[in-house]
Design a protein around this motif. Structure first.
Motif, mmCIF file in Angstrom:
data_model
loop_
_atom_site.group_PDB
_atom_site.id
_atom_site.type_symbol
_atom_site.label_atom_id
_atom_site.label_comp_id
_atom_site.label_asym_id
_atom_site.label_seq_id
_atom_site.Cartn_x
_atom_site.Cartn_y
_atom_site.Cartn_z
ATOM 1 N N LYS A 105 -51.653 -30.740 -24.058
ATOM 2 C CA LYS A 105 -51.666 -31.906 -23.659
ATOM 3 C C LYS A 105 -52.412 -32.877 -24.560
ATOM 4 O O LYS A 105 -52.636 -34.154 -24.593
ATOM 5 N N ARG A 106 -52.627 -32.205 -25.852
ATOM 6 C CA ARG A 106 -53.327 -33.075 -26.856
ATOM 7 C C ARG A 106 -52.427 -32.804 -28.183
ATOM 8 O O ARG A 106 -51.989 -31.796 -28.385
ATOM 9 N N ASP A 107 -52.847 -33.676 -29.306
ATOM 10 C CA ASP A 107 -52.163 -33.721 -30.460
ATOM 11 C C ASP A 107 -52.921 -32.453 -31.426
ATOM 12 O O ASP A 107 -54.169 -32.450 -31.311
ATOM 13 N N LEU A 108 -52.101 -31.910 -32.100
ATOM 14 C CA LEU A 108 -52.914 -30.959 -32.737
ATOM 15 C C LEU A 108 -52.325 -30.792 -34.390
ATOM 16 O O LEU A 108 -51.236 -31.592 -34.677
ATOM 17 N N GLY A 109 -53.206 -30.342 -35.139
ATOM 18 C CA GLY A 109 -52.888 -30.435 -36.790
ATOM 19 C C GLY A 109 -53.222 -29.016 -37.110
ATOM 20 O O GLY A 109 -54.008 -28.242 -36.683
ATOM 21 N N ALA A 110 -52.623 -28.466 -38.156
ATOM 22 C CA ALA A 110 -52.847 -27.123 -38.860
ATOM 23 C C ALA A 110 -52.698 -27.314 -40.349
ATOM 24 O O ALA A 110 -51.791 -27.989 -40.874
ATOM 25 N N PHE A 111 -53.408 -26.350 -41.128
ATOM 26 C CA PHE A 111 -53.152 -26.210 -42.245
ATOM 27 C C PHE A 111 -52.398 -24.703 -42.660
ATOM 28 O O PHE A 111 -52.934 -23.954 -41.957
ATOM 29 N N TYR A 112 -51.484 -24.705 -43.489
ATOM 30 C CA TYR A 112 -50.701 -23.637 -43.649
ATOM 31 C C TYR A 112 -50.933 -23.116 -45.204
ATOM 32 O O TYR A 112 -50.856 -23.959 -45.853
ATOM 33 N N LYS A 113 -50.603 -21.815 -45.207
ATOM 34 C CA LYS A 113 -50.442 -21.308 -46.591
ATOM 35 C C LYS A 113 -49.095 -22.090 -47.229
ATOM 36 O O LYS A 113 -48.218 -22.439 -46.327
ATOM 37 N N SER A 114 -48.947 -22.402 -48.407
ATOM 38 C CA SER A 114 -47.794 -22.960 -49.008
ATOM 39 C C SER A 114 -46.474 -22.404 -48.535
ATOM 40 O O SER A 114 -45.456 -23.237 -48.648
ATOM 41 N N THR A 115 -46.309 -21.105 -48.638
ATOM 42 C CA THR A 115 -45.145 -20.566 -48.106
ATOM 43 C C THR A 115 -45.557 -19.392 -47.175
ATOM 44 O O THR A 115 -46.488 -18.682 -47.284
ATOM 45 N N PRO A 116 -44.467 -19.084 -46.379
ATOM 46 C CA PRO A 116 -44.685 -17.826 -45.604
ATOM 47 C C PRO A 116 -44.315 -16.654 -46.210
ATOM 48 O O PRO A 116 -43.887 -16.652 -47.277
ATOM 49 N N VAL A 117 -44.740 -15.365 -45.415
ATOM 50 C CA VAL A 117 -44.320 -14.287 -46.172
ATOM 51 C C VAL A 117 -43.085 -13.720 -45.351
ATOM 52 O O VAL A 117 -43.068 -13.769 -44.034
ATOM 53 N N ILE A 118 -42.064 -13.386 -46.350
ATOM 54 C CA ILE A 118 -40.658 -13.109 -45.984
ATOM 55 C C ILE A 118 -40.446 -11.620 -46.647
ATOM 56 O O ILE A 118 -40.625 -11.802 -47.687
ATOM 57 N N ILE A 119 -39.937 -10.685 -45.745
ATOM 58 C CA ILE A 119 -39.696 -9.358 -46.172
ATOM 59 C C ILE A 119 -38.645 -9.193 -45.568
ATOM 60 O O ILE A 119 -38.378 -9.008 -44.305
ATOM 61 N N ASP A 120 -37.320 -8.463 -46.630
ATOM 62 C CA ASP A 120 -36.114 -8.292 -45.770
ATOM 63 C C ASP A 120 -36.011 -6.821 -45.393
ATOM 64 O O ASP A 120 -36.942 -5.968 -45.627
ATOM 65 N N GLU A 121 -34.871 -6.392 -44.772
ATOM 66 C CA GLU A 121 -34.778 -4.976 -44.384
ATOM 67 C C GLU A 121 -34.797 -3.893 -45.503
ATOM 68 O O GLU A 121 -35.015 -2.813 -45.260
ATOM 69 N N LYS A 122 -34.767 -4.190 -46.740
ATOM 70 C CA LYS A 122 -34.989 -3.296 -48.080
ATOM 71 C C LYS A 122 -36.296 -3.342 -48.470
ATOM 72 O O LYS A 122 -36.523 -2.649 -49.176
ATOM 73 N N GLY A 123 -37.067 -3.882 -47.978
ATOM 74 C CA GLY A 123 -38.604 -3.966 -48.292
ATOM 75 C C GLY A 123 -38.779 -5.342 -49.233
ATOM 76 O O GLY A 123 -39.846 -5.159 -49.846
ATOM 77 N N TYR A 124 -37.960 -5.956 -49.758
ATOM 78 C CA TYR A 124 -38.074 -7.049 -50.647
ATOM 79 C C TYR A 124 -38.973 -8.183 -50.168
ATOM 80 O O TYR A 124 -38.425 -8.667 -49.323
ATOM 81 N N ARG A 125 -40.063 -8.287 -50.926
ATOM 82 C CA ARG A 125 -40.936 -9.458 -50.592
ATOM 83 C C ARG A 125 -40.583 -10.655 -51.472
ATOM 84 O O ARG A 125 -40.662 -10.566 -52.514
ATOM 85 N N TYR A 126 -40.114 -11.976 -50.803
ATOM 86 C CA TYR A 126 -39.838 -13.134 -51.462
ATOM 87 C C TYR A 126 -41.235 -13.694 -52.007
ATOM 88 O O TYR A 126 -42.116 -14.047 -51.282
ATOM 89 N N SER A 127 -41.117 -14.126 -53.423
ATOM 90 C CA SER A 127 -42.107 -14.762 -53.928
ATOM 91 C C SER A 127 -42.106 -16.146 -53.700
ATOM 92 O O SER A 127 -40.903 -16.888 -53.385
#
Length: 193
Positions: A105-127
């Motif tokens: 019921k209240r406004d929220l704000g958040a600081f995030y890392k610049s990019t998320p961590v994404i790893i595909d099914e082959k184990g490749y992590r995107y930079s």
């Protein structure tokens, strides 16, 4: 003589009563006019409120009707629903489209890392260089403001040289504090077109 004085007194009182009656009638007419004007203004305002309420409900329904691929709610009360995960074969771009809803019921704000961590099914992590677009609404994901009860879109576009069939792990972490707005989704299927 007493009758005459009494009659004069009665005439005098009746004149005063008639004078007050006219004054009261004028005031009542003025009040009725003001009430009528206020009723018209209230009716107009109610029409506008009804229209805004209708639009808000239509927007919420449109968002809720989209199929949910994955869903996660953070500790602070932000509900993230992944509603689209598609890849473009000709460009190699993969787009993840989320709906983020502040369930508190209240406004929220958040600081995030610049990019998320994404790893595909082959184990490749995107930079960081493989991300083309990382926004909440139209703002960079590094800072997000969530108004109570109001859904916003979050779009993440990254480029893949292969065609992964799913994202094994999607992880978005808050960069400050205890990570109350961090969340993770797993095994997200990608629809290639």
């Amino acid at each position: 003589m007493k009758k005459t004085i009494f009659i004069l007194f009665a005439l005098f009182c009746s004149c005063l009563a008639f004078a007050q009656d006219n004054e009261i009638t004028e005031k009542m007419s003025a009040l009725e006019a003001k009430i009528s004007t206020m009723e018209h203004v209230i009716a107009t305002m109610q029409t506008k409120v009804d229209e805004v309420t209708r639009q808000n409900l239509a927007l919420k329904q449109a968002i809720s009707l989209q199929p949910t691929i994955a869903e996660s709610t953070t500790e602070s009360g932000i509900n993230y629903r992944l509603i689209e995960a598609k890849g473009n074969r000709s460009t190699g771009k993969i787009t993840l489209l989320f709906s983020a809803l502040n369930t508190t019921k209240r406004d929220l704000g958040a600081f995030y890392k610049s990019t998320p961590v994404i790893i595909d099914e082959k184990g490749y992590r995107y930079s960081d260089t493989e991300f083309e677009k990382v926004v909440i609404g139209n703002s960079p994901i590094s800072w997000a403001e969530f108004i109570a009860g109001t859904p916003v879109t979050m779009e993440i576009v990254f480029i893949s040289s292969t065609e992964p069939q799913y994202v094994k792990t999607f992880d978005l972490r808050e960069s400050l504090g205890a990570g109350a707005d961090s969340f993770r989704m797993s095994n997200i299927p990608i629809k290639w077109e």
